[in-house]
Motif scaffolding. Sequence first.
Motif, PDB file in Angstrom:
ATOM      1  N   GLY A  60      38.879  49.846  51.776  1.00  0.00           N
ATOM      2  CA  GLY A  60      38.509  50.091  53.158  1.00  0.00           C
ATOM      3  C   GLY A  60      37.041  50.421  53.349  1.00  0.00           C
ATOM      4  N   GLU A  61      36.335  50.706  52.302  1.00  0.00           N
ATOM      5  CA  GLU A  61      34.927  51.032  52.432  1.00  0.00           C
ATOM      6  C   GLU A  61      34.053  49.868  51.997  1.00  0.00           C
ATOM      7  OE1 GLU A  61      33.817  53.666  54.133  1.00  0.00           O
ATOM      8  OE2 GLU A  61      35.937  53.947  54.466  1.00  0.00           O
ATOM      9  N   THR A  81      30.165  44.147  50.654  1.00  0.00           N
ATOM     10  CA  THR A  81      29.643  45.051  51.666  1.00  0.00           C
ATOM     11  C   THR A  81      29.149  46.323  50.995  1.00  0.00           C
ATOM     12  OG1 THR A  81      31.812  46.026  52.095  1.00  0.00           O
ATOM     13  CG2 THR A  81      31.147  44.166  53.485  1.00  0.00           C
ATOM     14  N   VAL A  84      28.562  51.165  54.264  1.00  0.00           N
ATOM     15  CA  VAL A  84      29.558  51.245  55.332  1.00  0.00           C
ATOM     16  C   VAL A  84      29.516  52.637  55.951  1.00  0.00           C
ATOM     17  CG1 VAL A  84      32.037  51.182  55.815  1.00  0.00           C
ATOM     18  CG2 VAL A  84      31.025  49.499  54.253  1.00  0.00           C
ATOM     19  N   ARG A  86      31.320  54.288  59.051  1.00  0.00           N
ATOM     20  CA  ARG A  86      32.295  54.149  60.131  1.00  0.00           C
ATOM     21  C   ARG A  86      31.941  55.002  61.347  1.00  0.00           C
ATOM     22  NH1 ARG A  86      36.304  50.880  59.194  1.00  0.00           N
ATOM     23  NH2 ARG A  86      36.754  50.287  57.056  1.00  0.00           N
ATOM     24  N   TYR A 117      35.593  39.364  60.482  1.00  0.00           N
ATOM     25  CA  TYR A 117      36.481  40.417  60.002  1.00  0.00           C
ATOM     26  C   TYR A 117      35.932  41.806  60.343  1.00  0.00           C
ATOM     27  CZ  TYR A 117      38.950  43.541  56.858  1.00  0.00           C
ATOM     28  OH  TYR A 117      39.672  44.589  56.345  1.00  0.00           O
ATOM     29  N   MET A 118      34.683  42.047  60.025  1.00  0.00           N
ATOM     30  CA  MET A 118      34.116  43.383  60.201  1.00  0.00           C
ATOM     31  C   MET A 118      33.985  43.745  61.688  1.00  0.00           C
ATOM     32  SD  MET A 118      33.874  44.543  57.134  1.00  0.00           S
ATOM     33  CE  MET A 118      32.698  45.892  56.988  1.00  0.00           C
ATOM     34  N   GLU A 121      38.067  43.014  63.296  1.00  0.00           N
ATOM     35  CA  GLU A 121      39.226  43.712  62.740  1.00  0.00           C
ATOM     36  C   GLU A 121      38.929  45.153  62.338  1.00  0.00           C
ATOM     37  OE1 GLU A 121      42.265  42.293  62.693  1.00  0.00           O
ATOM     38  OE2 GLU A 121      41.388  40.471  63.538  1.00  0.00           O
ATOM     39  N   GLN A 122      37.684  45.438  62.001  1.00  0.00           N
ATOM     40  CA  GLN A 122      37.335  46.769  61.503  1.00  0.00           C
ATOM     41  C   GLN A 122      36.532  47.606  62.499  1.00  0.00           C
ATOM     42  OE1 GLN A 122      38.389  48.117  58.380  1.00  0.00           O
ATOM     43  NE2 GLN A 122      39.787  46.420  58.799  1.00  0.00           N
ATOM     44  N   ARG A 123      36.274  47.044  63.689  1.00  0.00           N
ATOM     45  CA  ARG A 123      35.650  47.777  64.790  1.00  0.00           C
ATOM     46  C   ARG A 123      34.200  48.197  64.542  1.00  0.00           C
ATOM     47  NH1 ARG A 123      38.885  52.651  67.473  1.00  0.00           N
ATOM     48  NH2 ARG A 123      40.520  51.135  67.163  1.00  0.00           N
ATOM     49  N   PHE A 124      33.478  47.456  63.705  1.00  0.00           N
ATOM     50  CA  PHE A 124      32.067  47.763  63.512  1.00  0.00           C
ATOM     51  C   PHE A 124      31.264  47.228  64.685  1.00  0.00           C
ATOM     52  CE2 PHE A 124      33.580  48.365  59.218  1.00  0.00           C
ATOM     53  CZ  PHE A 124      32.895  49.518  58.850  1.00  0.00           C
ATOM     54  N   CYS A 127      25.689  44.998  62.021  1.00  0.00           N
ATOM     55  CA  CYS A 127      25.517  44.563  60.635  1.00  0.00           C
ATOM     56  C   CYS A 127      24.025  44.547  60.334  1.00  0.00           C
ATOM     57  CB  CYS A 127      26.096  43.163  60.449  1.00  0.00           C
ATOM     58  SG  CYS A 127      25.845  42.506  58.794  1.00  0.00           S
TER      59      CYS A 127
END
Length: 185
Positions: A60-61, A81, A84, A86, A117-118, A121-124, A127
């Motif tokens: 997850g990280e 990645t 990270v 969050r 994806y990031m 799906e991961q709410r970032f 980048c």
Amino acid sequence: MSSLWAGTRVRLRGVEPEDWQVFQGFAEHSGDMRAVDRVYPPRSARWFRESTTSRSTQVGENLDLAIESRETGHLVGGLSTSGVDRRAGRFSYGIGIGHQHQRRGYAADAVGLLLRYMFGEQRFHKCEVKVYEFNEASLALHRSLGFTEEGRLRSHEFFGGKHWDAYLLGMTLPEFLDRWDLPEV
């Protein structure tokens, strides 16, 4: 619905212990290694197995992904990645395509999959990437993907007996959405 991990040219998958020989072959091209990170001494299968195992426990990280050609099924590079955060909603990544597989659109396709994806799906929200000044191909790639130059770190890295600048480039979620769609649900 198609796989989120398959693009037009590449498929992203987890790094497997048996991938070490291909990655070691990529590492034999010193110019490519400098462009991605730095030149390392030769590494063993044991080192590779232990390093991939230790990073995979941080689920997850950080992502460590192998890039496969959809046409041939061959491993053509890697994508990972880092940085990270969050809380702030940002991440960084590094990508490397083996010398013999470059200039085929693999990097652009892989980065697009990662960003979908990031962001989707991961709410970032942002980048960030760092590209060394001598890596003109990577600078051109990131600019073509919509990354914006945000800064320049002067004499930041040491390679081949000289200090080099590093460019910082970034892309926010709204900038991403100007060019790409989020994954279908």
